[in-house]
Enzyme design. Structure first.
Site, short mmCIF file in Angstrom:
data_model
loop_
_atom_site.label_atom_id
_atom_site.label_comp_id
_atom_site.label_asym_id
_atom_site.label_seq_id
_atom_site.Cartn_x
_atom_site.Cartn_y
_atom_site.Cartn_z
N ASP A 92 -9.30 19.33 28.44
CA ASP A 92 -9.42 21.04 28.68
C ASP A 92 -8.73 21.67 27.77
O ASP A 92 -7.64 21.92 27.77
CB ASP A 92 -9.11 21.42 30.27
CG ASP A 92 -10.10 20.95 31.10
OD1 ASP A 92 -10.77 19.74 30.88
OD2 ASP A 92 -10.40 21.49 32.18
N LYS A 154 -15.54 26.06 30.34
CA LYS A 154 -14.86 26.53 31.52
C LYS A 154 -14.51 27.81 31.48
O LYS A 154 -13.81 28.59 30.51
CB LYS A 154 -13.73 25.57 31.44
CG LYS A 154 -12.62 25.71 32.62
CD LYS A 154 -11.47 24.97 32.53
CE LYS A 154 -10.28 24.92 33.66
NZ LYS A 154 -9.38 23.96 33.22
N LYS A 183 -17.43 24.48 34.13
CA LYS A 183 -16.35 24.52 35.13
C LYS A 183 -15.65 25.96 35.53
O LYS A 183 -15.37 26.47 34.42
CB LYS A 183 -15.24 23.45 34.45
CG LYS A 183 -14.16 23.39 35.32
CD LYS A 183 -12.98 22.34 34.75
CE LYS A 183 -11.83 22.17 35.66
NZ LYS A 183 -10.93 21.23 34.84
#
Length: 223
Positions: A92, A154, A183
Protein backbone atom coordinates in the site's frame (compact mmCIF):
# COMPACT_ATOMS: atom_id res chain seq x y z
CA UNK A 1 -22.81 -11.26 4.79
CA UNK A 2 -21.83 -13.76 7.45
CA UNK A 3 -19.13 -13.19 10.09
CA UNK A 4 -16.43 -14.97 8.11
CA UNK A 5 -17.14 -12.91 4.99
CA UNK A 6 -17.17 -9.74 7.11
CA UNK A 7 -13.77 -10.57 8.63
CA UNK A 8 -12.35 -11.28 5.18
CA UNK A 9 -13.06 -7.66 4.19
CA UNK A 10 -10.91 -6.26 7.01
CA UNK A 11 -7.21 -5.45 6.86
CA UNK A 12 -6.10 -5.23 10.49
CA UNK A 13 -3.49 -2.50 10.98
CA UNK A 14 -0.98 -1.40 13.59
CA UNK A 15 0.84 1.61 12.17
CA UNK A 16 1.30 3.90 15.15
CA UNK A 17 4.88 5.23 15.32
CA UNK A 18 5.26 4.16 18.96
CA UNK A 19 4.31 0.49 18.50
CA UNK A 20 6.77 -1.77 20.34
CA UNK A 21 7.85 -5.38 19.86
CA UNK A 22 5.35 -6.46 22.50
CA UNK A 23 2.59 -4.46 20.80
CA UNK A 24 3.29 -6.29 17.55
CA UNK A 25 3.30 -9.65 19.34
CA UNK A 26 -0.10 -8.89 20.89
CA UNK A 27 -1.38 -7.69 17.52
CA UNK A 28 -0.28 -10.92 15.83
CA UNK A 29 -1.93 -13.01 18.54
CA UNK A 30 -5.19 -11.09 18.00
CA UNK A 31 -4.88 -11.65 14.26
CA UNK A 32 -4.65 -15.40 14.79
CA UNK A 33 -7.44 -15.44 17.36
CA UNK A 34 -9.93 -13.51 15.19
CA UNK A 35 -8.92 -15.00 11.85
CA UNK A 36 -7.92 -11.85 10.00
CA UNK A 37 -6.42 -12.62 6.60
CA UNK A 38 -4.25 -9.54 6.04
CA UNK A 39 -2.38 -7.23 8.37
CA UNK A 40 -0.35 -4.06 7.94
CA UNK A 41 2.57 -3.03 10.13
CA UNK A 42 5.33 -0.49 9.65
CA UNK A 43 8.24 -1.81 7.53
CA UNK A 44 10.51 -2.21 10.55
CA UNK A 45 8.15 -4.89 11.90
CA UNK A 46 7.31 -6.79 8.71
CA UNK A 47 9.80 -9.57 9.38
CA UNK A 48 8.52 -10.04 12.95
CA UNK A 49 4.90 -10.14 11.80
CA UNK A 50 5.70 -12.49 8.92
CA UNK A 51 7.54 -14.91 11.20
CA UNK A 52 4.60 -14.90 13.63
CA UNK A 53 1.85 -15.29 11.04
CA UNK A 54 3.24 -17.29 8.11
CA UNK A 55 2.03 -20.62 9.50
CA UNK A 56 -1.52 -19.22 9.64
CA UNK A 57 -1.68 -18.15 5.98
CA UNK A 58 -1.97 -14.49 6.98
CA UNK A 59 -0.64 -11.95 4.48
CA UNK A 60 1.56 -9.15 5.81
CA UNK A 61 1.20 -5.86 3.98
CA UNK A 62 3.68 -3.00 3.79
CA UNK A 63 2.87 0.72 3.83
CA UNK A 64 5.26 2.41 1.39
CA UNK A 65 6.05 6.12 1.49
CA UNK A 66 4.03 6.27 4.68
CA UNK A 67 2.56 8.52 5.85
CA UNK A 68 3.36 11.62 3.78
CA UNK A 69 4.31 10.30 0.34
CA UNK A 70 6.84 13.00 -0.47
CA UNK A 71 10.01 10.92 -0.71
CA UNK A 72 11.71 10.24 -4.01
CA UNK A 73 10.51 7.39 -6.18
CA UNK A 74 13.82 5.56 -5.79
CA UNK A 75 13.27 5.45 -2.03
CA UNK A 76 9.76 4.04 -2.44
CA UNK A 77 11.08 1.40 -4.83
CA UNK A 78 13.87 0.40 -2.44
CA UNK A 79 11.42 0.32 0.46
CA UNK A 80 9.11 -1.92 -1.57
CA UNK A 81 11.87 -4.38 -2.42
CA UNK A 82 13.10 -4.55 1.17
CA UNK A 83 9.56 -5.09 2.45
CA UNK A 84 9.03 -7.98 0.04
CA UNK A 85 12.36 -9.49 1.08
CA UNK A 86 11.16 -9.33 4.70
CA UNK A 87 7.93 -11.18 3.86
CA UNK A 88 5.43 -8.58 2.66
CA UNK A 89 2.93 -9.86 0.11
CA UNK A 90 0.79 -6.73 -0.36
CA UNK A 91 1.93 -3.15 -0.96
CA UNK A 92 0.00 0.00 0.00
CA UNK A 93 1.83 3.11 -1.23
CA UNK A 94 1.06 6.78 -0.77
CA UNK A 95 1.15 9.00 -3.85
CA UNK A 96 3.33 12.08 -4.13
CA UNK A 97 0.77 14.61 -2.94
CA UNK A 98 3.00 17.60 -3.60
CA UNK A 99 3.45 16.57 -7.22
CA UNK A 100 -0.29 16.05 -7.57
CA UNK A 101 -1.03 19.49 -6.14
CA UNK A 102 1.57 20.93 -8.55
CA UNK A 103 -0.20 19.20 -11.45
CA UNK A 104 2.97 17.24 -12.24
CA UNK A 105 0.83 14.32 -13.25
CA UNK A 106 3.50 12.37 -15.13
CA UNK A 107 5.63 12.42 -11.98
CA UNK A 108 2.72 11.05 -9.96
CA UNK A 109 2.02 8.32 -12.50
CA UNK A 110 5.70 7.37 -12.81
CA UNK A 111 5.99 7.17 -9.01
CA UNK A 112 3.12 4.71 -8.85
CA UNK A 113 4.15 2.64 -11.86
CA UNK A 114 7.69 2.18 -10.52
CA UNK A 115 6.35 0.82 -7.23
CA UNK A 116 3.92 -1.43 -9.12
CA UNK A 117 6.87 -2.72 -11.16
CA UNK A 118 8.96 -3.27 -8.02
CA UNK A 119 6.06 -5.23 -6.49
CA UNK A 120 6.53 -7.91 -9.19
CA UNK A 121 2.90 -8.94 -9.41
CA UNK A 122 1.97 -8.62 -5.74
CA UNK A 123 -1.27 -6.80 -4.94
CA UNK A 124 -0.67 -3.05 -4.99
CA UNK A 125 -2.92 -0.36 -3.52
CA UNK A 126 -2.39 3.37 -3.88
CA UNK A 127 -3.45 5.80 -1.16
CA UNK A 128 -4.56 9.17 -2.53
CA UNK A 129 -5.43 10.85 0.82
CA UNK A 130 -8.91 12.01 -0.15
CA UNK A 131 -9.23 14.32 2.86
CA UNK A 132 -6.54 16.59 1.42
CA UNK A 133 -7.89 16.74 -2.13
CA UNK A 134 -10.54 18.63 -4.06
CA UNK A 135 -13.07 16.55 -5.98
CA UNK A 136 -11.22 17.24 -9.22
CA UNK A 137 -7.94 16.15 -7.63
CA UNK A 138 -9.59 12.96 -6.39
CA UNK A 139 -10.72 12.22 -9.94
CA UNK A 140 -7.32 12.95 -11.46
CA UNK A 141 -5.46 10.96 -8.80
CA UNK A 142 -7.72 7.95 -9.25
CA UNK A 143 -7.31 8.01 -13.03
CA UNK A 144 -3.54 8.13 -12.58
CA UNK A 145 -3.66 5.14 -10.22
CA UNK A 146 -5.69 3.25 -12.80
CA UNK A 147 -3.36 4.17 -15.67
CA UNK A 148 -0.27 3.20 -13.65
CA UNK A 149 -1.48 -0.37 -13.30
CA UNK A 150 -2.21 -0.64 -9.58
CA UNK A 151 -4.82 -3.10 -8.32
CA UNK A 152 -6.61 -0.82 -5.85
CA UNK A 153 -7.17 2.83 -5.11
CA UNK A 154 -7.32 3.57 -1.39
CA UNK A 155 -8.91 6.57 0.29
CA UNK A 156 -6.66 7.55 3.17
CA UNK A 157 -4.00 6.84 5.75
CA UNK A 158 -6.11 8.24 8.59
CA UNK A 159 -3.09 10.26 9.69
CA UNK A 160 -3.56 13.28 7.40
CA UNK A 161 -6.65 15.36 6.73
CA UNK A 162 -9.40 12.96 7.73
CA UNK A 163 -10.39 9.46 6.73
CA UNK A 164 -12.71 7.56 4.45
CA UNK A 165 -16.24 8.69 3.67
CA UNK A 166 -18.96 6.78 1.84
CA UNK A 167 -19.20 9.63 -0.65
CA UNK A 168 -15.53 9.34 -1.56
CA UNK A 169 -15.77 5.57 -1.88
CA UNK A 170 -18.70 6.00 -4.28
CA UNK A 171 -16.69 8.51 -6.30
CA UNK A 172 -13.64 6.28 -6.55
CA UNK A 173 -15.76 3.27 -7.49
CA UNK A 174 -17.51 5.29 -10.22
CA UNK A 175 -14.11 6.13 -11.74
CA UNK A 176 -12.39 2.74 -11.58
CA UNK A 177 -15.45 0.66 -12.43
CA UNK A 178 -15.78 -2.98 -11.41
CA UNK A 179 -12.36 -4.12 -12.59
CA UNK A 180 -10.30 -2.44 -9.85
CA UNK A 181 -10.47 -2.60 -6.09
CA UNK A 182 -11.40 0.24 -3.75
CA UNK A 183 -10.06 0.22 -0.21
CA UNK A 184 -11.59 2.44 2.48
CA UNK A 185 -9.33 3.36 5.39
CA UNK A 186 -9.09 6.03 8.03
CA UNK A 187 -11.77 6.58 10.64
CA UNK A 188 -13.56 3.25 10.11
CA UNK A 189 -14.54 2.68 13.72
CA UNK A 190 -17.64 0.48 13.87
CA UNK A 191 -19.51 -2.30 12.10
CA UNK A 192 -21.93 0.33 10.82
CA UNK A 193 -18.99 2.22 9.26
CA UNK A 194 -17.73 -0.95 7.58
CA UNK A 195 -21.16 -1.75 6.18
CA UNK A 196 -21.54 1.79 4.84
CA UNK A 197 -18.18 1.57 3.05
CA UNK A 198 -19.01 -1.80 1.53
CA UNK A 199 -22.41 -0.54 0.38
CA UNK A 200 -20.68 2.45 -1.21
CA UNK A 201 -18.40 0.17 -3.22
CA UNK A 202 -15.37 -0.72 -1.09
CA UNK A 203 -14.19 -4.30 -1.21
CA UNK A 204 -11.42 -3.92 1.38
CA UNK A 205 -11.41 -1.98 4.66
CA UNK A 206 -8.29 -0.93 6.54
CA UNK A 207 -8.70 -0.35 10.27
CA UNK A 208 -6.78 -0.53 13.52
CA UNK A 209 -10.11 -1.09 15.27
CA UNK A 210 -10.88 -4.47 13.71
CA UNK A 211 -11.08 -6.36 17.02
CA UNK A 212 -13.43 -3.79 18.55
CA UNK A 213 -15.55 -3.81 15.41
CA UNK A 214 -15.89 -7.61 15.42
CA UNK A 215 -16.86 -7.45 19.09
CA UNK A 216 -19.55 -4.88 18.37
CA UNK A 217 -17.66 -1.96 19.85
CA UNK A 218 -16.76 1.53 18.70
CA UNK A 219 -13.32 3.12 18.58
CA UNK A 220 -12.24 6.75 18.58
CA UNK A 221 -9.11 5.96 16.53
CA UNK A 222 -8.72 7.88 13.29
CA UNK A 223 -6.56 5.32 11.45
Amino acid sequence: MNKSEFIDKLDYTLLTPTASNSDIAKFCNETIEYGFKTVFVNPYYIKQAYNSLADYQVKVGAPIGFSLGGMRTEIKVAETKLAIADGASEIDMLINLGALKSKDYQIVKHDISEVVKASEGLLTKVIIETGLLTEEEKRVATELVKEAGADFVKTSTGFNGGGATAEDVKLLRSIVGPEMGVKAAGGVRSKKDVEAMIEAGANRIGTSSAVLIINGGYSDKKY
